[in-house]
Design an enzyme around this catalytic site. Structure first.
Site, mmCIF file in Angstrom:
data_model
loop_
_atom_site.group_PDB
_atom_site.id
_atom_site.type_symbol
_atom_site.label_atom_id
_atom_site.label_comp_id
_atom_site.label_asym_id
_atom_site.label_seq_id
_atom_site.Cartn_x
_atom_site.Cartn_y
_atom_site.Cartn_z
ATOM 1 N N LYS A 19 -8.147 -2.598 15.510
ATOM 2 C CA LYS A 19 -7.074 -3.428 16.113
ATOM 3 C C LYS A 19 -7.637 -4.213 17.299
ATOM 4 C CE LYS A 19 -3.222 -3.705 15.227
ATOM 5 N NZ LYS A 19 -2.455 -4.552 14.270
ATOM 6 N N ASN A 32 3.564 15.787 23.618
ATOM 7 C CA ASN A 32 3.940 16.079 22.232
ATOM 8 C C ASN A 32 4.764 17.365 22.108
ATOM 9 O OD1 ASN A 32 2.558 13.831 21.397
ATOM 10 N ND2 ASN A 32 0.707 14.940 20.794
ATOM 11 N N TYR A 79 -9.183 3.294 14.020
ATOM 12 C CA TYR A 79 -7.973 2.459 13.987
ATOM 13 C C TYR A 79 -7.918 1.534 15.193
ATOM 14 C CZ TYR A 79 -3.083 1.226 14.943
ATOM 15 O OH TYR A 79 -1.935 0.542 15.274
ATOM 16 N N SER A 80 -8.023 2.121 16.404
ATOM 17 C CA SER A 80 -7.851 1.276 17.592
ATOM 18 C C SER A 80 -9.019 0.303 17.742
ATOM 19 C CB SER A 80 -7.643 2.118 18.846
ATOM 20 O OG SER A 80 -8.666 3.060 19.023
ATOM 21 N N SER A 131 -2.468 1.637 9.581
ATOM 22 C CA SER A 131 -1.910 1.958 10.896
ATOM 23 C C SER A 131 -2.029 3.426 11.326
ATOM 24 C CB SER A 131 -0.435 1.545 10.923
ATOM 25 O OG SER A 131 0.311 2.388 10.063
ATOM 26 N N ASP A 154 -7.555 20.246 16.596
ATOM 27 C CA ASP A 154 -7.253 18.966 17.237
ATOM 28 C C ASP A 154 -7.816 17.797 16.435
ATOM 29 O OD1 ASP A 154 -6.176 17.332 19.139
ATOM 30 O OD2 ASP A 154 -7.292 18.177 20.822
ATOM 31 N N THR A 206 -1.416 -3.004 19.305
ATOM 32 C CA THR A 206 -1.036 -1.683 19.798
ATOM 33 C C THR A 206 -1.626 -1.408 21.182
ATOM 34 O OG1 THR A 206 -1.505 0.670 19.415
ATOM 35 C CG2 THR A 206 -3.025 -0.856 18.436
ATOM 36 N N ASP A 207 -1.002 -0.510 21.908
ATOM 37 C CA ASP A 207 -1.561 -0.111 23.216
ATOM 38 C C ASP A 207 -2.820 0.740 23.052
ATOM 39 O OD1 ASP A 207 -0.393 2.243 22.272
ATOM 40 O OD2 ASP A 207 0.709 2.689 24.106
ATOM 41 N N GLU A 208 -3.081 1.208 21.809
ATOM 42 C CA GLU A 208 -4.233 2.102 21.614
ATOM 43 C C GLU A 208 -5.559 1.384 21.843
ATOM 44 O OE1 GLU A 208 -3.853 4.862 18.349
ATOM 45 O OE2 GLU A 208 -1.682 4.673 18.376
ATOM 46 N N TYR A 214 -4.035 18.451 5.904
ATOM 47 C CA TYR A 214 -3.613 19.683 6.560
ATOM 48 C C TYR A 214 -4.165 20.949 5.922
ATOM 49 C CZ TYR A 214 -0.713 16.601 9.270
ATOM 50 O OH TYR A 214 -0.292 15.593 10.108
ATOM 51 N N THR A 232 0.870 -1.179 0.000
ATOM 52 C CA THR A 232 0.000 0.000 0.000
ATOM 53 C C THR A 232 0.909 1.232 0.000
ATOM 54 O OG1 THR A 232 0.018 0.258 2.403
ATOM 55 C CG2 THR A 232 -1.657 -1.242 1.475
HETATM 56 P P1 NAD Z 1 2.901 0.588 8.446
HETATM 57 O O1 NAD Z 1 1.653 1.306 8.045
HETATM 58 O O2 NAD Z 1 4.212 1.277 8.342
HETATM 59 O O3 NAD Z 1 3.033 -0.772 7.603
HETATM 60 C C1 NAD Z 1 1.945 -1.600 7.335
HETATM 61 C C2 NAD Z 1 2.350 -2.567 6.236
HETATM 62 O O4 NAD Z 1 1.215 -3.433 5.975
HETATM 63 C C3 NAD Z 1 2.686 -1.882 4.907
HETATM 64 O O5 NAD Z 1 3.849 -2.454 4.362
HETATM 65 C C4 NAD Z 1 1.478 -2.171 4.031
HETATM 66 O O6 NAD Z 1 1.788 -2.256 2.647
HETATM 67 C C5 NAD Z 1 1.023 -3.525 4.583
HETATM 68 N N1 NAD Z 1 -0.405 -3.758 4.337
HETATM 69 C C6 NAD Z 1 -1.432 -2.895 4.588
HETATM 70 N N2 NAD Z 1 -2.601 -3.445 4.190
HETATM 71 C C7 NAD Z 1 -2.310 -4.687 3.722
HETATM 72 C C8 NAD Z 1 -3.088 -5.744 3.198
HETATM 73 N N3 NAD Z 1 -4.429 -5.618 3.059
HETATM 74 N N4 NAD Z 1 -2.470 -6.889 2.821
HETATM 75 C C9 NAD Z 1 -1.128 -7.016 2.942
HETATM 76 N N5 NAD Z 1 -0.336 -6.040 3.404
HETATM 77 C C10 NAD Z 1 -0.909 -4.887 3.796
HETATM 78 O O7 NAD Z 1 2.623 0.084 9.931
HETATM 79 P P2 NAD Z 1 3.632 -0.066 11.161
HETATM 80 O O8 NAD Z 1 3.712 1.217 11.871
HETATM 81 O O9 NAD Z 1 4.876 -0.732 10.687
HETATM 82 O O10 NAD Z 1 2.795 -1.066 12.079
HETATM 83 C C11 NAD Z 1 2.908 -2.480 11.902
HETATM 84 C C12 NAD Z 1 2.000 -3.164 12.905
HETATM 85 O O11 NAD Z 1 2.378 -2.821 14.225
HETATM 86 C C13 NAD Z 1 0.526 -2.792 12.764
HETATM 87 O O12 NAD Z 1 -0.240 -3.945 12.979
HETATM 88 C C14 NAD Z 1 0.305 -1.772 13.863
HETATM 89 O O13 NAD Z 1 -1.035 -1.804 14.332
HETATM 90 C C15 NAD Z 1 1.264 -2.284 14.925
HETATM 91 N N6 NAD Z 1 1.801 -1.248 15.848
HETATM 92 C C16 NAD Z 1 2.356 -0.105 15.348
HETATM 93 C C17 NAD Z 1 2.889 0.833 16.231
HETATM 94 C C18 NAD Z 1 3.553 2.086 15.734
HETATM 95 O O14 NAD Z 1 3.935 2.949 16.538
HETATM 96 N N7 NAD Z 1 3.758 2.272 14.423
HETATM 97 C C19 NAD Z 1 2.842 0.598 17.602
HETATM 98 C C20 NAD Z 1 2.260 -0.585 18.073
HETATM 99 C C21 NAD Z 1 1.755 -1.505 17.171
HETATM 100 P P1 TYD Z 2 0.930 9.662 15.580
HETATM 101 O O1 TYD Z 2 2.375 9.648 15.205
HETATM 102 O O2 TYD Z 2 -0.103 9.805 14.508
HETATM 103 O O3 TYD Z 2 0.665 8.369 16.468
HETATM 104 P P2 TYD Z 2 -0.640 7.935 17.336
HETATM 105 O O4 TYD Z 2 -1.786 8.814 16.988
HETATM 106 O O5 TYD Z 2 -0.860 6.536 16.861
HETATM 107 O O6 TYD Z 2 -0.231 8.051 18.765
HETATM 108 O O7 TYD Z 2 0.697 10.860 16.605
HETATM 109 C C1 TYD Z 2 1.436 10.948 17.810
HETATM 110 C C2 TYD Z 2 0.918 12.143 18.582
HETATM 111 O O8 TYD Z 2 1.221 13.337 17.839
HETATM 112 C C3 TYD Z 2 -0.601 12.133 18.746
HETATM 113 O O9 TYD Z 2 -0.935 12.687 20.015
HETATM 114 C C4 TYD Z 2 -1.104 13.052 17.650
HETATM 115 C C5 TYD Z 2 0.031 14.069 17.516
HETATM 116 N N1 TYD Z 2 0.215 14.633 16.164
HETATM 117 C C6 TYD Z 2 0.261 16.025 15.988
HETATM 118 O O10 TYD Z 2 0.149 16.814 16.964
HETATM 119 N N2 TYD Z 2 0.429 16.515 14.722
HETATM 120 C C7 TYD Z 2 0.527 15.713 13.623
HETATM 121 O O11 TYD Z 2 0.656 16.227 12.480
HETATM 122 C C8 TYD Z 2 0.505 14.288 13.827
HETATM 123 C C9 TYD Z 2 0.622 13.355 12.645
HETATM 124 C C10 TYD Z 2 0.343 13.805 15.112
#
Ligand code: NAD
Ligand code: TYD
Length: 348
Positions: free
Chosen positions: A159, A254, A155-156, A85, A285, A130-132, A346, A36
């Site tokens: 998940k 933040n 999203y959460s 995500s 917000d 995720t913790d969310e 934005y 994606t």
């Molecule tokens: P990301 O968005 O960077 O990557 C997601 C990947 O999944 C991409 O490579 C995308 O191409 C692939 N994908 C999406 N839809 C798909 C589908 N239908 N079929 C096959 N592949 C598909 O996400 P990330 O930040 O690397 O997160 C990875 C995992 O970890 C997720 O499950 C997310 O919920 C979890 N997670 C993320 C964070 C964080 O801070 N980023 C924290 C805790 C948990």
């Molecule tokens: P983000 O990186 O989107 O992670 P998550 O929402 O999964 O925690 O955002 C982290 C924090 O930063 C969240 O409180 C939202 C805030 N944020 C901004 O203030 N400005 C931005 O442009 C973005 C993307 C996030």
């Protein structure tokens, strides 16, 4: 051992794939990814020709495709990271999150259930979450593995739903599974729609830094390689049917994080102190914005001996250095579909 890693071309997935390909030469690592907007094979350039690695392009929502690869490759384990995500995208298009995060996960569970039916020994379905899912904390307290689920964003919620399905398949069909719930990650290959990489990119280009609301929202940040190491440990040593919380013991409001980032960027870009802070702009917000996430990671520390290895200042400094060294990676991404999203998100 043949391991299917889903979402391996994404941010965290690419670190997990790299770790497994390098550390376990006797395993065969299959990376299933739809590619994606968030998936990028450039993230895996250094290991793409390894003999124990194979890329499978496909969609986890496509049931026939998922069953076909389970039949063709007889996986022993699944580490499931593929997901939509980004919270802000989920607010604009919740169904995309239901499709991939819920239906996609159930397709994988169905395939694992069917192909592991006769022999479950040494099989494992590892769901990365995720913790969310726990919702929002007030100013005190921490999420533990027994905190009740209370997701607030599409999203959460998606998940949380996928976590419930994984657990239900364990209860109902005896599927061997393990789940982890991790706090916010940061590091190399982080997609520049999330706070830290977005702001690094904007500072490089002298663009506004859009802080949502009053900037007093709190997240618990973990360096992505520490998450990948935790996933490795849990996959190999975690107990079936258990959940493990993973966190950085590293809470930041933040606005404080953004100020730290601005100072580090000024010094690395050799700009006068204070130049990046001038780019901070408070914007509308996020709806349903969770006030605070913070993880009690005691269980994984006590049971598996895991602790974060990198301080936030070190991790953030390494991350900035990586982005500055890999500008073509950033430029390739920010010139594509992502820019359309950015303009929509934005526009004031
Ligand atoms: P990301 O968005 O960077 O990557 C997601 C990947 O999944 C991409 O490579 C995308 O191409 C692939 N994908 C999406 N839809 C798909 C589908 N239908 N079929 C096959 N592949 C598909 O996400 P990330 O930040 O690397 O997160 C990875 C995992 O970890 C997720 O499950 C997310 O919920 C979890 N997670 C993320 C964070 C964080 O801070 N980023 C924290 C805790 C948990
Ligand atoms: P983000 O990186 O989107 O992670 P998550 O929402 O999964 O925690 O955002 C982290 C924090 O930063 C969240 O409180 C939202 C805030 N944020 C901004 O203030 N400005 C931005 O442009 C973005 C993307 C996030």
């Amino acid at each position: 051992m043949k391991i299917l890693i889903t979402g391996g071309a994404g941010f965290i997935g690419s670190h997990v794939v790299r770790r497994f390909v390098k550390n376990y030469p006797n395993y065969s690592i299959f990376n299933l990814d739809k590619l994606t907007y968030a998936g990028n094979l450039e993230n895996l350039k250094d290991i793409e020709h390894s003999s124990n690695y194979k890329f499978l392009k496909g969609d986890i929502v496509d049931e026939a495709f998922v069953f076909e690869i389970f039949k063709d490759f007889s996986f022993d384990g699944v580490i499931h990271l593929a997901a939509e995500s980004h919270v802000d995208r989920s607010i604009k298009d919740p169904l995309a999150f239901v499709r991939t995060n819920v239906i996609g996960t159930v397709n994988l569970l169905n395939a694992a259930r069917e192909f592991w039916e006769k022999d479950k020994v040494d099989k494992r379905f590892y769901h990365v979450s995720t913790d969310e899912v726990y919702g929002s904390l007030g100013i005190e307290g921490l999420f533990t593995e027994t905190t009740s689920y209370n997701p607030n964003s599409p999203y959460s919620a998606s998940k949380a739903s996928s976590d419930h399905f994984v657990r239900a398949y364990g209860e109902t069909y005896d599927l061997p599974y393990v789940i982890s719930n991790c706090s916010n990650n940061y590091g190399p290959y982080h997609f520049p729609e999330k706070l830290i990489p977005l702001f690094i990119n904007n500072i490089i280009h002298n663009k506004p830094l859009p802080v949502y609301g009053d900037g007093k929202y709190t997240r618990d940040w973990l360096f992505v390689e520490d998450h990948a190491r935790a996933i490795d440990l849990i996959f190999h040593k975690g107990k079936n049917t258990e959940t493990y919380n993973i966190g950085g013991y590293n809470e930041w409001q933040n606005i404080d994080l953004v100020r730290l980032l601005c100072n580090l960027m000024d010094s690395k870009l050799k700009r006068p102190t204070g130049s990046s802070e001038k780019l901070i702009t408070y914007v509308t917000d996020r709806p349903g914005h969770d006030l605070r996430y913070a993880i009690d990671a005691n269980k994984i520390t006590e049971e598996l001996g895991w602790t974060p290895s990198v301080t936030f200042e070190e991790g953030l400094s390494q991350t900035i250095d990586w982005f500055l060294k890999n500008k073509p990676w950033l430029d390739n991404i920010t010139s594509g579909e992502y820019m359309d999203y950015y303009n929509r998100q934005y526009q004031q």
